[in-house]
Design a protein around this motif. Structure first.
Motif, PDB file in Angstrom:
ATOM      1  N   VAL A 269       0.859  -1.185   0.000  1.00  0.00           N
ATOM      2  CA  VAL A 269       0.000   0.000   0.000  1.00  0.00           C
ATOM      3  C   VAL A 269       0.893   1.232   0.000  1.00  0.00           C
ATOM      4  O   VAL A 269       1.880   1.285   0.742  1.00  0.00           O
ATOM      5  N   SER A 270       0.542   2.209  -0.815  1.00  0.00           N
ATOM      6  CA  SER A 270       1.264   3.476  -0.813  1.00  0.00           C
ATOM      7  C   SER A 270       0.268   4.614  -0.628  1.00  0.00           C
ATOM      8  O   SER A 270      -0.887   4.516  -1.042  1.00  0.00           O
ATOM      9  N   CYS A 271       0.746   5.673   0.012  1.00  0.00           N
ATOM     10  CA  CYS A 271      -0.123   6.806   0.302  1.00  0.00           C
ATOM     11  C   CYS A 271       0.644   8.104   0.135  1.00  0.00           C
ATOM     12  O   CYS A 271       1.764   8.249   0.640  1.00  0.00           O
ATOM     13  N   LEU A 272       0.041   9.035  -0.573  1.00  0.00           N
ATOM     14  CA  LEU A 272       0.521  10.406  -0.599  1.00  0.00           C
ATOM     15  C   LEU A 272      -0.377  11.211   0.324  1.00  0.00           C
ATOM     16  O   LEU A 272      -1.601  11.241   0.142  1.00  0.00           O
ATOM     17  N   MET A 273       0.228  11.859   1.307  1.00  0.00           N
ATOM     18  CA  MET A 273      -0.500  12.731   2.222  1.00  0.00           C
ATOM     19  C   MET A 273      -0.218  14.172   1.832  1.00  0.00           C
ATOM     20  O   MET A 273       0.927  14.621   1.882  1.00  0.00           O
ATOM     21  N   ALA A 274      -1.243  14.883   1.417  1.00  0.00           N
ATOM     22  CA  ALA A 274      -1.099  16.268   0.966  1.00  0.00           C
ATOM     23  C   ALA A 274      -1.797  17.182   1.960  1.00  0.00           C
ATOM     24  O   ALA A 274      -2.995  17.028   2.233  1.00  0.00           O
ATOM     25  N   GLN A 275      -1.046  18.127   2.481  1.00  0.00           N
ATOM     26  CA  GLN A 275      -1.580  19.052   3.489  1.00  0.00           C
ATOM     27  C   GLN A 275      -2.256  20.232   2.792  1.00  0.00           C
ATOM     28  O   GLN A 275      -1.597  21.057   2.162  1.00  0.00           O
ATOM     29  N   ASN A 276      -3.591  20.297   2.903  1.00  0.00           N
ATOM     30  CA  ASN A 276      -4.335  21.426   2.347  1.00  0.00           C
ATOM     31  C   ASN A 276      -4.275  22.629   3.270  1.00  0.00           C
ATOM     32  O   ASN A 276      -4.112  23.766   2.839  1.00  0.00           O
ATOM     33  N   ARG A 277      -4.454  22.356   4.549  1.00  0.00           N
ATOM     34  CA  ARG A 277      -4.363  23.368   5.594  1.00  0.00           C
ATOM     35  C   ARG A 277      -3.560  22.763   6.732  1.00  0.00           C
ATOM     36  O   ARG A 277      -3.242  21.572   6.715  1.00  0.00           O
ATOM     37  N   SER A 278      -3.253  23.558   7.739  1.00  0.00           N
ATOM     38  CA  SER A 278      -2.447  23.046   8.843  1.00  0.00           C
ATOM     39  C   SER A 278      -3.137  21.901   9.568  1.00  0.00           C
ATOM     40  O   SER A 278      -2.477  21.058  10.185  1.00  0.00           O
ATOM     41  N   ASP A 279      -4.475  21.848   9.472  1.00  0.00           N
ATOM     42  CA  ASP A 279      -5.227  20.809  10.179  1.00  0.00           C
ATOM     43  C   ASP A 279      -6.055  19.945   9.236  1.00  0.00           C
ATOM     44  O   ASP A 279      -7.063  19.362   9.632  1.00  0.00           O
ATOM     45  N   HIS A 280      -5.634  19.849   7.983  1.00  0.00           N
ATOM     46  CA  HIS A 280      -6.423  19.098   6.997  1.00  0.00           C
ATOM     47  C   HIS A 280      -5.486  18.406   6.024  1.00  0.00           C
ATOM     48  O   HIS A 280      -4.643  19.051   5.398  1.00  0.00           O
ATOM     49  N   VAL A 281      -5.626  17.078   5.890  1.00  0.00           N
ATOM     50  CA  VAL A 281      -4.724  16.275   5.065  1.00  0.00           C
ATOM     51  C   VAL A 281      -5.544  15.416   4.103  1.00  0.00           C
ATOM     52  O   VAL A 281      -6.522  14.773   4.497  1.00  0.00           O
ATOM     53  N   LYS A 282      -5.131  15.394   2.845  1.00  0.00           N
ATOM     54  CA  LYS A 282      -5.775  14.555   1.836  1.00  0.00           C
ATOM     55  C   LYS A 282      -4.944  13.299   1.635  1.00  0.00           C
ATOM     56  O   LYS A 282      -3.730  13.367   1.454  1.00  0.00           O
ATOM     57  N   PHE A 283      -5.597  12.118   1.680  1.00  0.00           N
ATOM     58  CA  PHE A 283      -4.942  10.839   1.417  1.00  0.00           C
ATOM     59  C   PHE A 283      -5.216  10.417  -0.026  1.00  0.00           C
ATOM     60  O   PHE A 283      -6.363  10.396  -0.455  1.00  0.00           O
TER      61      PHE A 283
END
Length: 338
Positions: A269-283
């Protein structure tokens, strides 16, 4: 009432309903990808040829490289201040999704007219309340495959421009025919579209070879962040707000990065975690195919997301460190190593 997200109509029935309509609005999920755009454009072109007034509503951003394909079509952007006519009472077709969260700005307009809505989709999960009429084919590699079959039900096969739109949808959703969702049906559609005049290299060049240097700068940052966990079976990359700002890239520039760690033999399994805001992350989650494949749709559902068994997405409320810890815990539980 059947509350399962599955077909309740045939393509012939949907074709009949389309032919009886004076006007049709087409829409798809927010931030349309190649399949969303290709399938909606192809259906719009055919409906135009049938003399049916057609509008296509996209929720931005629409990738700049796709805009030339839309020339001459009545394309509009739905956001918080622009929506279709509230008095519109004819047919609506939602393509490549049936999930309320993915319909973003346009859903408040859609939810008042479900008896006028048709969903065409190939995803595992969706909301049955979005439309009264659905055609859901999870065996289709792309919604464009479904639309290609629907076009056959509507009459003659696709012309060259329609074929180009369909090819874009099928090719992009199969990773240019590399992914495990490819079937004989996929290649049969592709061969037919090539015979209709599609220049496959030109489509690939338009969609995958027109990026800016900022995308490669962002890719370098993602790869530099790569970490392996759970004996190398889970790969995680992280992109911070600073990474996007300093590289000059956008969130959309990270499309496809989550597949990169799958080149490592141990990774499941691979995951890119992208930070949209300081308290919000897109997987963005990807899984390798095979007998021991991990269903990342089920994994994403633990974070109130979803998608396909081998490709899914979710959102996490919290910091990147909190998101990484939560993902490792969930994958460890699935692997039985917690």
């Amino acid at each position: 009432m059947n509350d399962r997200y599955e077909s309740n109509a045939t393509l012939d029935e949907i074709a009949t309903r389309l032919r009886s309509s004076r006007r049709v609005i087409l829409t798809t999920h927010a931030k349309p990808d190649g399949d969303a755009l290709g399938s909606s454009l192809a259906l719009g072109l055919v409906l135009d040829q049938l003399g049916i007034e057609t509008q296509i509503w996209y929720m931005p951003p629409v990738p700049a490289m796709f805009k030339p394909l839309l020339a001459g079509m009545d394309v509009r952007l739905a956001d918080g201040s622009h929506l279709p006519d509230p008095d519109y009472d004819d047919l609506v077709v939602v393509l490549d999704t049936g999930a309320v969260p993915q319909l973003s700005h346009i859903y408040p307009w859609l939810e008042t007219r479900t008896d006028h809505i048709i969903v065409l989709d190939h995803h595992i999960e969706g909301d049955v309340g979005v439309a009264d009429m659905r055609y859901v084919d999870r065996t289709a590699a792309a919604t464009a495959e479904i639309v290609a079959d629907l076009i056959d039900c509507l009459g003659d096969g696709p012309d060259r421009r329609t074929a180009e739109a369909l090819f874009l949808g099928i090719a992009s959703d199969t990773g240019w025919f590399r992914y495990s969702n490819v079937t004989p049906r996929t290649f049969e559609h592709a061969a037919r579209l090539l015979r209709a005049g599609v220049d496959h290299y030109a489509i690939h060049d338009m969609s995958d070879q027109q990026h800016q240097k900022s995308r490669l700068d962002l890719m370098g940052r993602a790869l530099a962040s790569l970490e392996l966990a759970l004996d190398g079976r889970l790969a995680i990359m992280q992109l911070t707000q600073d990474d996007y700002r300093e590289s000059g890239a956008s969130i959309e520039d990270g499309h496809g990065f989550s597949e990169l760690p799958q080149q490592i033999g141990t990774v499941k399994v691979s995951c890119l975690m992208a930070q949209n805001r300081s308290d919000h992350v897109k997987f963005s989650l990807r899984s390798k195919a095979g007998a021991d494949a991990i269903d990342v749709n089920e994994l994403a559902k633990r974070f109130k997301g979803g998608g396909h068994a081998l490709a899914a997405g979710a959102r996490f409320q919290g910091t990147l460190d909190e998101a990484k810890l939560a993902l490792i815990q969930e994958v460890a539980q699935i692997l039985g190593t917690d």
